[in-house]
Scaffold this motif. Structure first.
Motif, short mmCIF file in Angstrom:
data_model
loop_
_atom_site.label_atom_id
_atom_site.label_comp_id
_atom_site.label_asym_id
_atom_site.label_seq_id
_atom_site.Cartn_x
_atom_site.Cartn_y
_atom_site.Cartn_z
N MET A 229 28.12 -73.11 -12.17
CA MET A 229 27.05 -72.53 -13.00
C MET A 229 26.11 -71.73 -12.10
SD MET A 229 24.42 -74.48 -15.62
CE MET A 229 25.69 -75.47 -16.39
N ASN A 230 25.83 -70.49 -12.49
CA ASN A 230 24.95 -69.68 -11.63
C ASN A 230 23.48 -70.09 -11.81
OD1 ASN A 230 23.61 -68.17 -13.68
ND2 ASN A 230 25.32 -66.75 -13.80
N ASP A 231 22.63 -69.51 -10.96
CA ASP A 231 21.24 -69.95 -10.93
C ASP A 231 20.52 -69.70 -12.26
OD1 ASP A 231 21.22 -70.96 -8.31
OD2 ASP A 231 20.97 -68.94 -7.48
N HIS A 232 20.75 -68.55 -12.87
CA HIS A 232 20.08 -68.28 -14.15
C HIS A 232 20.49 -69.29 -15.22
CE1 HIS A 232 18.89 -64.43 -12.38
NE2 HIS A 232 18.06 -64.30 -13.38
N GLU A 233 21.79 -69.58 -15.29
CA GLU A 233 22.24 -70.57 -16.28
C GLU A 233 21.63 -71.93 -15.98
OE1 GLU A 233 23.72 -69.70 -18.82
OE2 GLU A 233 24.79 -67.85 -18.33
N ALA A 234 21.59 -72.30 -14.71
CA ALA A 234 21.07 -73.61 -14.33
C ALA A 234 19.57 -73.71 -14.64
CB ALA A 234 21.33 -73.87 -12.84
N LEU A 235 18.84 -72.63 -14.43
CA LEU A 235 17.39 -72.65 -14.72
C LEU A 235 17.14 -72.75 -16.22
CD1 LEU A 235 16.33 -70.00 -12.06
CD2 LEU A 235 15.57 -72.39 -12.12
N ARG A 236 17.95 -72.05 -17.02
CA ARG A 236 17.79 -72.18 -18.47
C ARG A 236 18.12 -73.59 -18.94
NH1 ARG A 236 19.40 -66.54 -18.85
NH2 ARG A 236 21.55 -67.16 -18.57
N SER A 237 19.19 -74.17 -18.39
CA SER A 237 19.56 -75.54 -18.78
C SER A 237 18.47 -76.53 -18.37
CB SER A 237 20.87 -75.95 -18.12
OG SER A 237 21.98 -75.47 -18.86
#
Lengths: 137, 137, 137
Positions: free
Chosen positions: A1-9
């Motif tokens: 999971m990339n950083d943007h996806e991880a931050l949204r999650s």
């Protein structure tokens, strides 16, 4: 999971664990030394995840809450640092029937520790708040 | 388009086609054998996309609806399987003026068939629901 | 930042700068020749970012506004062109206390100019609008 996806999650878990009162899960979204600034919303500046958790469970432990976040503006500035601005809306329904309904923005910083993003700081600014007393229409 | 983008778009189509009553488009977001569990919201467990579509058009075909989804927590577990939790808010306005306004979470699974992600199952849990009768204030 | 992330951030800035009345920042999300079509919402078709900005500051400069966007369906069709559909909800609170609360979808196109995505056109369709007069309950 990339950083943007991880931050949204991460922010998704913040909202879900708070509103479902999964306090153990809620604690895990924060850096130990998180700084929470709700002074723009009638609150104060709180430092430390454990202190914030104690504050929050005291304030909303018995309150129905619904917090939603929208259209984040995320910036990953290094391998372990990021910032984000989230539009937000919240509803609180107290046992006596009184209600708060608010709108604003979270201005946040994040740090990556041992491969997981955590909330490092969060400051809430408000566009508007409506309060309805217990016997209100 | 990567899997996370495709899953978000899928749920976007779910909401838009339902609220605009584009029932042919709505049908296409589901796996044929989808399982919809709204038992936590006063409903039942429905199996099969065609059965669900018949149920839903019967219930809300003449009702103004607004469904919004927020801050998904998505996990892609294989090339063809994924899960997601979505915060949600819905409003229903019946022809007689009565209204339902609710909040909760969708707990979902997805499968990729012939290159397209589909909703395989969806279970709705609720944080709160407000009902206002037709002659309510 | 990839195109999907950039397009989401662009719309995030659109909402935030409008609601915080950061009109200089708001101007920068639009192509100079943007076409804004709010004819489906009791408005008109406006061409040109400066014309739209003058229109909007005249209409809502003194109004508290909250605009939220949800579950975009984005498609990047070339290196410099994209489309998107966003679910939306807006609230306007006039100084006299009257309120508008609406729901709908933005149907948009985007262009990339000098490396930055801009809103090229936006058409608003409505699912529902509630108006409450100044002395309403």
């Amino acid at each position: 999971m990339n950083d943007h996806e991880a931050l949204r999650s991460l922010k998704g878990r913040y909202f879900r664990t708070m509103d479902t009162k999964d306090w153990a899960g809620f604690r895990r979204v924060f850096h130990d030394d998180v700084v929470i600034d709700v002074s723009g919303s009638g609150g104060e500046v709180i430092t430390g995840a454990d202190t914030f958790l104690a504050f929050l469970t005291d304030r909303i432990g018995e309150v129905i809450t619904v917090h939603h976040g929208h259209t984040p503006e995320l910036e990953v500035s290094s391998a372990t640092e990021a910032t984000g601005i989230w539009a937000m809306e919240d509803r609180l329904i107290w046992p006596d029937g009184s209600r708060l309904h608010g709108f604003g923005h979270y201005h946040e910083t994040y740090v990556k520790v041992d491969g997981s993003w955590l909330i490092r700081s969060s400051r809430l600014t408000r566009l508007h708040m409506d309060f309805r007393p217990a016997n209100g229409s």
